[in-house]
Design a protein around this motif. Structure first.
Motif, PDB file in Angstrom:
ATOM      1  N   ILE A   1       0.691  -1.360  -0.082  1.00  5.91           N
ATOM      2  CA  ILE A   1       0.130  -0.031  -0.149  1.00  5.91           C
ATOM      3  C   ILE A   1       0.885   1.299  -0.188  1.00  5.91           C
ATOM      4  O   ILE A   1       0.432   2.222  -0.746  1.00  5.91           O
ATOM      5  N   ALA A   2       1.948   1.174   0.813  1.00  9.50           N
ATOM      6  CA  ALA A   2       2.735   2.324   0.865  1.00  9.50           C
ATOM      7  C   ALA A   2       3.567   2.630  -0.270  1.00  9.50           C
ATOM      8  O   ALA A   2       3.504   3.928  -0.868  1.00  9.50           O
ATOM      9  N   VAL A   3       4.161   1.635  -1.026  1.00 15.84           N
ATOM     10  CA  VAL A   3       4.805   1.862  -2.301  1.00 15.84           C
ATOM     11  C   VAL A   3       3.847   2.287  -3.351  1.00 15.84           C
ATOM     12  O   VAL A   3       4.270   2.947  -4.206  1.00 15.84           O
ATOM     13  N   LEU A   4       2.852   1.555  -3.706  1.00 19.08           N
ATOM     14  CA  LEU A   4       1.711   1.792  -4.733  1.00 19.08           C
ATOM     15  C   LEU A   4       1.286   3.452  -4.412  1.00 19.08           C
ATOM     16  O   LEU A   4       1.034   4.060  -5.480  1.00 19.08           O
ATOM     17  N   ALA A   5       0.919   3.662  -3.195  1.00 17.85           N
ATOM     18  CA  ALA A   5       0.659   5.265  -2.986  1.00 17.85           C
ATOM     19  C   ALA A   5       1.696   6.343  -3.444  1.00 17.85           C
ATOM     20  O   ALA A   5       1.207   7.307  -4.137  1.00 17.85           O
ATOM     21  N   VAL A   6       3.032   5.802  -2.932  1.00 16.49           N
ATOM     22  CA  VAL A   6       4.042   6.900  -3.431  1.00 16.49           C
ATOM     23  C   VAL A   6       3.995   6.980  -4.980  1.00 16.49           C
ATOM     24  O   VAL A   6       4.104   7.855  -5.675  1.00 16.49           O
ATOM     25  N   VAL A   7       4.161   5.794  -5.788  1.00 20.63           N
ATOM     26  CA  VAL A   7       4.186   5.516  -7.085  1.00 20.63           C
ATOM     27  C   VAL A   7       3.384   6.116  -7.819  1.00 20.63           C
ATOM     28  O   VAL A   7       3.323   7.192  -8.867  1.00 20.63           O
ATOM     29  N   PHE A   8       1.913   6.083  -7.433  1.00 16.60           N
ATOM     30  CA  PHE A   8       0.856   6.711  -8.417  1.00 16.60           C
ATOM     31  C   PHE A   8       0.629   8.079  -7.977  1.00 16.60           C
ATOM     32  O   PHE A   8       0.094   8.995  -8.683  1.00 16.60           O
ATOM     33  N   PHE A   9       1.427   8.496  -6.559  1.00 12.67           N
ATOM     34  CA  PHE A   9       1.344  10.050  -6.595  1.00 12.67           C
ATOM     35  C   PHE A   9       2.263  10.651  -7.241  1.00 12.67           C
ATOM     36  O   PHE A   9       1.991  11.766  -7.754  1.00 12.67           O
ATOM     37  N   HIS A  10       3.435   9.821  -7.524  1.00  8.19           N
ATOM     38  CA  HIS A  10       4.342  10.649  -8.478  1.00  8.19           C
ATOM     39  C   HIS A  10       3.940  10.585  -9.967  1.00  8.19           C
ATOM     40  O   HIS A  10       4.096  11.618 -10.594  1.00  8.19           O
TER      41      HIS A  10
ATOM     42  N   THR B   1      -8.775  -1.643  11.531  1.00  5.11           N
ATOM     43  CA  THR B   1      -9.726  -0.645  10.772  1.00  5.11           C
ATOM     44  C   THR B   1      -9.344   0.495  11.165  1.00  5.11           C
ATOM     45  O   THR B   1      -9.299   1.324  10.081  1.00  5.11           O
ATOM     46  N   ALA B   2      -9.048   0.975  12.419  1.00  6.13           N
ATOM     47  CA  ALA B   2      -8.720   2.574  12.551  1.00  6.13           C
ATOM     48  C   ALA B   2      -7.371   3.003  11.866  1.00  6.13           C
ATOM     49  O   ALA B   2      -7.162   4.028  11.150  1.00  6.13           O
ATOM     50  N   GLY B   3      -6.356   1.953  11.788  1.00  2.89           N
ATOM     51  CA  GLY B   3      -5.223   2.245  11.027  1.00  2.89           C
ATOM     52  C   GLY B   3      -5.417   2.284   9.677  1.00  2.89           C
ATOM     53  O   GLY B   3      -4.986   3.373   8.995  1.00  2.89           O
ATOM     54  N   THR B   4      -6.236   1.315   8.888  1.00  2.00           N
ATOM     55  CA  THR B   4      -6.588   1.459   7.534  1.00  2.00           C
ATOM     56  C   THR B   4      -7.262   2.816   7.294  1.00  2.00           C
ATOM     57  O   THR B   4      -6.890   3.644   6.301  1.00  2.00           O
ATOM     58  N   CYS B   5      -8.086   3.326   8.167  1.00  2.00           N
ATOM     59  CA  CYS B   5      -8.845   4.647   7.875  1.00  2.00           C
ATOM     60  C   CYS B   5      -8.095   5.697   7.909  1.00  2.00           C
ATOM     61  O   CYS B   5      -7.950   6.642   6.985  1.00  2.00           O
ATOM     62  N   LEU B   6      -6.954   5.787   8.828  1.00  2.00           N
ATOM     63  CA  LEU B   6      -6.100   6.953   9.138  1.00  2.00           C
ATOM     64  C   LEU B   6      -5.121   7.099   7.775  1.00  2.00           C
ATOM     65  O   LEU B   6      -5.044   8.014   7.371  1.00  2.00           O
ATOM     66  N   ILE B   7      -4.653   5.768   7.279  1.00  2.00           N
ATOM     67  CA  ILE B   7      -3.807   5.802   6.178  1.00  2.00           C
ATOM     68  C   ILE B   7      -4.663   6.328   4.824  1.00  2.00           C
ATOM     69  O   ILE B   7      -4.246   6.961   4.042  1.00  2.00           O
TER      70      ILE B   7
ATOM     71  N   TRP C   1       1.976  18.501  12.142  1.00  2.00           N
ATOM     72  CA  TRP C   1       0.786  17.424  12.855  1.00  2.00           C
ATOM     73  C   TRP C   1       0.363  16.439  12.034  1.00  2.00           C
ATOM     74  O   TRP C   1      -0.155  15.351  12.334  1.00  2.00           O
ATOM     75  N   TRP C   2       0.298  16.709  10.404  1.00  2.00           N
ATOM     76  CA  TRP C   2      -0.478  15.700   9.707  1.00  2.00           C
ATOM     77  C   TRP C   2       0.006  14.422   9.411  1.00  2.00           C
ATOM     78  O   TRP C   2      -0.541  13.391   9.270  1.00  2.00           O
ATOM     79  N   ALA C   3       1.465  14.440   9.906  1.00  4.07           N
ATOM     80  CA  ALA C   3       2.249  13.088   9.870  1.00  4.07           C
ATOM     81  C   ALA C   3       1.767  12.036  10.784  1.00  4.07           C
ATOM     82  O   ALA C   3       2.036  10.728  10.785  1.00  4.07           O
ATOM     83  N   ILE C   4       0.994  12.550  11.724  1.00  2.32           N
ATOM     84  CA  ILE C   4       0.501  11.713  12.801  1.00  2.32           C
ATOM     85  C   ILE C   4      -0.424  10.559  12.345  1.00  2.32           C
ATOM     86  O   ILE C   4      -0.527   9.403  12.604  1.00  2.32           O
ATOM     87  N   LEU C   5      -1.153  11.071  11.052  1.00  4.10           N
ATOM     88  CA  LEU C   5      -2.107  10.004  10.600  1.00  4.10           C
ATOM     89  C   LEU C   5      -1.440   8.971  10.107  1.00  4.10           C
ATOM     90  O   LEU C   5      -1.916   7.660  10.326  1.00  4.10           O
ATOM     91  N   PRO C   6      -0.517   9.095   8.981  1.00  4.09           N
ATOM     92  CA  PRO C   6      -0.037   7.717   8.460  1.00  4.09           C
ATOM     93  C   PRO C   6       0.945   6.904   9.403  1.00  4.09           C
ATOM     94  O   PRO C   6       1.016   5.748   9.617  1.00  4.09           O
ATOM     95  N   VAL C   7       1.513   7.796  10.549  1.00  2.51           N
ATOM     96  CA  VAL C   7       2.358   7.054  11.497  1.00  2.51           C
ATOM     97  C   VAL C   7       1.416   6.337  12.241  1.00  2.51           C
ATOM     98  O   VAL C   7       1.531   4.991  12.728  1.00  2.51           O
ATOM     99  N   SER C   8       0.460   7.107  12.762  1.00  5.16           N
ATOM    100  CA  SER C   8      -0.435   5.915  13.657  1.00  5.16           C
ATOM    101  C   SER C   8      -1.097   5.030  12.935  1.00  5.16           C
ATOM    102  O   SER C   8      -1.408   3.818  13.436  1.00  5.16           O
ATOM    103  N   GLY C   9      -1.631   5.065  11.836  1.00  7.16           N
ATOM    104  CA  GLY C   9      -2.183   4.170  11.113  1.00  7.16           C
ATOM    105  C   GLY C   9      -1.295   3.043  10.761  1.00  7.16           C
ATOM    106  O   GLY C   9      -1.821   1.813  11.106  1.00  7.16           O
ATOM    107  N   ALA C  10      -0.268   3.246  10.558  1.00  8.49           N
ATOM    108  CA  ALA C  10       0.807   2.061  10.383  1.00  8.49           C
ATOM    109  C   ALA C  10       0.959   1.511  11.689  1.00  8.49           C
ATOM    110  O   ALA C  10       1.041   0.164  11.824  1.00  8.49           O
ATOM    111  N   PHE C  11       1.173   2.332  12.588  1.00 12.58           N
ATOM    112  CA  PHE C  11       1.346   1.472  14.077  1.00 12.58           C
ATOM    113  C   PHE C  11       0.138   0.713  14.416  1.00 12.58           C
ATOM    114  O   PHE C  11       0.327  -0.487  14.747  1.00 12.58           O
TER     115      PHE C  11
END
Length: 684
Positions: free
Chosen positions: A31-40, A266-272, A288-298
């Motif tokens: 999910i992480a790598v595909l998100a980066v690739v498609f964003f670029h 579920t909470a982690g998936t929603c945050l990411i 502060w925004w980085a809390i979302l992906p960091v907490s989601g992955a956590f």
């Protein structure tokens, strides 16, 4: 990004204890790598995909810390084995991509581009790309989209973490310090620095390890909690960790365990998911925004492999497959997209970007299947030193390419030498000279980092170029023109000529060409020169807004009043055509079908004139002796308008700064205009 294989239980590495393989973590990495690739590739479709890097940071921190904690507990941690495994894991794919970029660049990049690539090869091979890019960042930086190794900044942060964190934990273990306290303290300091600096110095906050460490340490915290789930696991006082572990994940087999795990997942998936969809480049990130992906992955990792999403989606074959190739996919995708943009000198077509993504996936699989896996299973003692030597060789090659100015004698680009020599970037050799800097000491210059200050004679000035970089780019042409260079020209300052009121200044530094109190200090300095030297007879004002507001017209009128009160004849250059375009696309390049059209419409010139006319009319009423020069004759003649003149580019960069050739051509046009409208300036 680099540690997807760290979960493998490799018996051939006896000194390190590896965690049990979790396919859901590979799925999360997908999910992480595909998100980066498609964003670029498609930033308009997936505006927040860049947060995939933050997910990678958490995964890396978790897996690496798990290895370190388990190995230290069993007294089997070995630095040579740890770093040797990092080298075997990272170097093969990275070396392949770096060599491929340098070889491809040899044939398609102009000298200035190849020189920058050389610098980034050196940064990438030494894992300091984040520092190199931070040093380059700024208003006048080369566009990020044409840096083929831009993405290695995150790898640099990870490797810096891999170098320092094992040593820190080893020392803590030797001295019986509380690891939880160390993780928490460093994380809080790092997060505080991130929040404190995100607005005042966003580039440093984005690129530097001290403001990103908390993201990796979030994974370390989770590793600690998972390992020391029972208070008795650590007699040195780790019961706090056990308590925290029980709060987040109840280790006992109770009826509500499944609910807790699924809730976390579920909470982690929603945050990411929320971050990917709604965080944009315009947000102050990380902050502060980085809390979302960091907490989601956590939360997703903490949920464990048996949570429904983890087991049925993240652990599916497709997600795991992308997770396994995530590191080479991350390495390959950006150079392909960047080179496509460089060759086209514009955003590649949708079809080209789709092709680049598919090619990156194919190359990633080939790299994983025929390079990474075989080398990982090869236990030769020579493998590690050979990889180190190869990486060091790339660094030396990169330094050589950079030091030799991009090897301009390459046959592939030698024919482009004449016009390409004009593309020198926004900060050029005419920004400053020692004569000016020594003559006009400016104590605030150090705090701003750069300052336009150049003169053609070590004498009192008679002709002042007043304004920002758009005034400075007039200097070389005027200084070289025989009918003007009898004047002592002074180009000084970095702000539009009508700025300089402290209350209107932006107090943040290093964010724009006129950040901080630069305009105010510029005004004080120029006023002191005018009043002390008493020799300036003419002032050329440039760099004004093409659509001036009423307030802007008022401040310009005030500035003109000051100049005229000191006997200075003011000549205002109407704003020139500024089109944010890479003019390299106007010329042929290897692998390119042909040059793009760089024609512009006559209406572009007319719109600038019509927008600027209210200022001309107002100033003409109150200051009838002020003269106005339309410099857009440089672009337009009876045949039409173009950004190229006589086969030479009129801009030296994408910000609309004149090339040296354009400056000379404009000086000739100005002299012709002055012969009729201001002949006295030619007679001095």
């Amino acid at each position: 990004m680099t540690s997807f294989s760290e979960q493998e239980n490799t018996a051939t590495t006896p000194h390190l204890v590896h965690p049990k393989y979790r396919p859901d973590i590979d799925g999360l990495r997908a999910i992480a790598v595909l998100a980066v690739v498609f964003f670029h590739a498609f930033p308009a479709w997936l505006k927040g995909g860049f947060i995939g890097v933050d997910v990678f940071f958490v995964i890396s921190g978790y897996l690496i810390s798990t290895i370190i904690f388990n190995s230290l507990d069993k007294n089997s941690f070995n630095f040579l084995a740890f770093y040797g495994r990092r080298i075997k894991r990272i170097f093969p794919a990275l070396i392949t991509v770096l060599v491929s970029c340098s070889m491809f660049g040899w044939f398609v990049l102009y000298p200035d581009e190849y020189s920058q690539l050389g610098k980034h090869l050196l940064g990438g091979s030494t894992f300091i790309s984040n520092f190199v890019l931070w040093n380059e960042s700024g208003y006048f930086d080369t566009s990020a989209e044409i840096k083929p190794l831009l993405h290695l900044w995150s790898l640099g942060i990870e490797e810096q973490f891999y170098i320092l964190w094992p040593l820190a934990l080893w020392l803590a273990w030797k001295k019986h310090f509380n690891a939880l306290l160390i993780i928490t303290t460093i994380s809080l300091i790092s997060f505080f620095l991130n929040i404190a600096n995100i607005h005042s110095d966003p580039s440093a906050t984005f690129y530097l390890p001290q403001t990103r460490a908390w993201e990796l340490l979030a994974g370390s915290l989770l590793a600690y909690i998972n390992i020391y789930r029972h208070p008795l696991a650590d007699p040195q006082g780790l019961s706090t960790g056990g308590t925290l572990r029980r709060v987040l994940l109840n280790p006992a087999a109770k009826p509500n365990e499944k609910i807790i795990r699924n809730t976390l997942s579920t909470a982690g998936t929603c945050l990411i998911g929320f971050g990917i969809l709604f965080i944009t480049k315009e947000h102050s990130f990380p902050g502060w925004w980085a809390i979302l992906p960091v907490s989601g992955a956590f939360f997703i990792i903490a949920a464990g492999p048996d949570a429904w999403i983890n087991k049925n989606i993240l652990s599916s074959k497709l997600f795991v497959w992308f997770g396994l190739i995530s590191f080479p996919l991350y390495l390959w995708h950006w150079p392909l997209l960047a080179f496509a943009r460089i060759i086209q000198s514009d955003v590649p077509s949708r079809e080209a970007r789709v092709a680049a993504v598919l090619a990156a996936i194919a190359l990633a699989w080939l790299t994983y299947r025929f390079l990474e896996r075989p080398l990982r299973n090869n236990q030769s003692k020579l493998q590690t030193p050979i990889l180190v030597v190869l990486m060091a060789s790339i660094g030396v090659a990169g330094f050589t390419i950079f030091n030799l100015a991009g090897l301009p004698n390459r046959n592939a680009v030698k024919s482009a030498e004449q016009f390409n020599s004009q593309f020198v970037g926004p900060l050029w050799k005419f920004s400053q000279n020692n004569t000016c800097v020594d003559r006009y000491k400016f104590k605030e210059a150090e705090s701003y980092g750069w300052w336009f200050c150049i003169t053609n004679k070590d004498e009192k000035p008679t002709l002042l170029l007043l304004g920002n970089s758009y005034a400075n780019h007039l200097y070389p042409g005027l200084a070289a023109n025989k009918k003007i260079n009898n004047h002592t020209l002074l180009s000084i300052g970095a702000c539009p000529p009508n700025m300089g009121i402290p209350s209107d200044e932006n107090t943040e530094t290093n964010t724009t060409p006129c950040s901080g109190y630069r305009a105010y200090h510029q005004k004080l300095l120029i006023n002191s020169i005018i009043e002390e030297e008493k020799t300036i007879k003419y002032a050329i004002l440039d760099g004004l807004d093409s659509q001036p507001t009423d307030d802007a017209i008022k401040t310009i009128e005030e500035r003109i009043s000051y100049l005229e009160s000191h006997g200075i004849q003011v000549i205002v250059f109407a704003p020139h055509i500024r089109i944010k375009k890479d003019l390299k696309g106007c010329f042929s390049r290897p692998l390119k079908s042909g040059p793009a059209s760089c024609d512009i419409t006559q209406q572009t010139r007319e719109k600038i004139f019509n927008d600027f006319k209210p200022l001309i009319d107002e100033i003409s009423k109150t200051h009838p002796t002020v003269k106005f020069f339309d410099q857009n004759e440089l672009f337009c003649d009876f045949l039409g308008c173009s950004l190229v003149r006589n086969g030479m580019p009129l801009f030296r960069d994408e910000y609309g700064h004149y090339s040296e050739y354009a400056s000379a051509q404009l000086a000739t046009l100005f002299v012709k205009w002055a012969e009729q409208h201001a002949p006295e300036i030619l007679e001095e």
